[in-house]
Write a protein that holds these residues in place. Structure first.
Motif, PDB file in Angstrom:
ATOM      1  N   LEU A 112      -4.600  -6.595   1.556  1.00  0.00           N
ATOM      2  CA  LEU A 112      -4.965  -5.179   1.603  1.00  0.00           C
ATOM      3  C   LEU A 112      -6.461  -4.983   1.400  1.00  0.00           C
ATOM      4  O   LEU A 112      -7.109  -4.198   2.110  1.00  0.00           O
ATOM      5  CB  LEU A 112      -4.168  -4.419   0.545  1.00  0.00           C
TER       6      LEU A 112
ATOM      7  N   ARG B 171      -6.159  -0.926  10.170  1.00  0.00           N
ATOM      8  CA  ARG B 171      -5.127  -0.090   9.560  1.00  0.00           C
ATOM      9  C   ARG B 171      -3.789  -0.819   9.496  1.00  0.00           C
ATOM     10  O   ARG B 171      -3.048  -0.696   8.509  1.00  0.00           O
ATOM     11  CB  ARG B 171      -4.992   1.212  10.346  1.00  0.00           C
ATOM     12  N   ALA B 172      -3.466  -1.566  10.548  1.00  0.00           N
ATOM     13  CA  ALA B 172      -2.220  -2.332  10.538  1.00  0.00           C
ATOM     14  C   ALA B 172      -2.232  -3.386   9.432  1.00  0.00           C
ATOM     15  O   ALA B 172      -1.223  -3.587   8.739  1.00  0.00           O
ATOM     16  CB  ALA B 172      -2.004  -2.994  11.898  1.00  0.00           C
TER      17      ALA B 172
ATOM     18  N   ALA C 153      -1.621  -1.655   6.163  1.00  0.00           N
ATOM     19  CA  ALA C 153      -0.217  -1.258   6.033  1.00  0.00           C
ATOM     20  C   ALA C 153       0.668  -2.456   5.696  1.00  0.00           C
ATOM     21  O   ALA C 153       1.563  -2.364   4.848  1.00  0.00           O
ATOM     22  CB  ALA C 153       0.251  -0.588   7.322  1.00  0.00           C
TER      23      ALA C 153
ATOM     24  N   GLY D 137       0.054  -3.481   2.004  1.00  0.00           N
ATOM     25  CA  GLY D 137       0.700  -2.558   1.077  1.00  0.00           C
ATOM     26  C   GLY D 137       2.205  -2.713   1.070  1.00  0.00           C
ATOM     27  O   GLY D 137       2.843  -2.681   0.001  1.00  0.00           O
ATOM     28  N   ALA D 138       2.815  -2.887   2.261  1.00  0.00           N
ATOM     29  CA  ALA D 138       4.272  -3.038   2.331  1.00  0.00           C
ATOM     30  C   ALA D 138       4.725  -4.327   1.639  1.00  0.00           C
ATOM     31  O   ALA D 138       5.733  -4.331   0.909  1.00  0.00           O
ATOM     32  CB  ALA D 138       4.723  -3.024   3.786  1.00  0.00           C
TER      33      ALA D 138
END
Length: 255
Positions: free
Chosen positions: A67, A125-126, A129, A132-133
């Motif tokens: 991240l 951004r991917a 994401a 974070g996931a």
């Protein structure tokens, strides 16, 4: 007799409940600080010493680093755009005053910076994401293990194994997409034209190649794949142990 003189011997001291050789109950010496239980000795925290918990903690740490690296890539386009607006020394050392760009060249540099940033933003951004996931997923597994749900419901270990394997496979595809998209961005005509423009003015660091944060994000993703695959194997092993101990009348297994 020593040297012609008699040496009087003192009588032995009486045994007390705290004497090491006492035969009465409670004869052990009092416990010191070294014998006190540590932080991970409590019933809830004992799970954190297992192999599954270690893999999950490593997965959460790697996800947090992914991240961070993706966020660095998100804001590292750099260039001429917006630098003069910072004011102060940035304006005179790098911005409008001595930037070397003027008139049409400055507008062209701003346009190329904007287009280059638009190409990099989706993959950055991917990556954020995905990081974070993965961090949320690993944290959820740690909480489930700490509250000992797999011991009450052993089938959760099978679900954990399947999820870890699915996450590892999906992460491999994500890594392929990450590098494929980045190489496409750096091989685009926008990046090459932008690099030539800055190089003509004597600026360095605008070459069409991946920087350290992007390479680190890819390597961290590969390490996360290994961690989740190990977690899947340990989950299957834990299910077999729990299933075997559940069949016994007395068990003292701590998942």
């Amino acid at each position: 007799m020593v040297g012609g003189r008699g040496v009087a011997r003192l009588p032995p001291l009486p045994l007390t409940p705290f004497s090491p050789s006492s035969a009465v109950p409670g004869a052990e010496p009092p416990r010191g600080r070294a014998d006190t239980p540590g932080l991970l000795e409590c019933r809830r925290c004992r799970y954190l010493r297992t192999g599954r918990a270690c893999c999950q903690l490593v997965g959460a740490l790697l996800a947090a680093l992914i991240l961070v690296c993706s966020s660095v890539s998100y804001g590292s386009a750099g260039g001429y755009t917006g630098v003069p607006d910072l004011g102060g020394i940035y304006y005179y050392m790098y911005g409008g005053a001595y930037s070397g760009f003027s008139g049409a060249e400055g507008e062209k540099a701003q346009q190329l910076d904007r287009r280059f940033t638009q190409l990099k933003v989706p993959i950055a951004r991917a990556g954020m994401a995905v990081g974070g996931a993965l961090m949320v997923f690993s944290s959820a597994l740690i909480v489930v293990g700490v509250v000992r749900l797999p011991w009450r419901f052993p089938a959760l270990l099978i679900v954990e194994c399947i999820l870890d394997a699915v996450v590892a496979v999906c992460l491999l595809f994500a890594l392929y997409y990450f590098f494929h998209h980045l190489l496409g961005v750096y091989d685009s005509s926008v990046c090459k034209e932008r690099a030539q423009l800055y190089q003509s003015k004597g600026y360095r660091g605008f070459s069409c190649s991946m920087h350290g944060a992007e390479i680190a994000a890819g390597l961290l993703g590969c390490a996360a794949v290994v961690a989740f695959l190990l977690g899947a194997g340990l989950a299957i092993r834990g299910y077999r142990i729990v299933h075997k101990l559940k069949q016994k009348p007395e068990h003292a297994y701590e998942p």
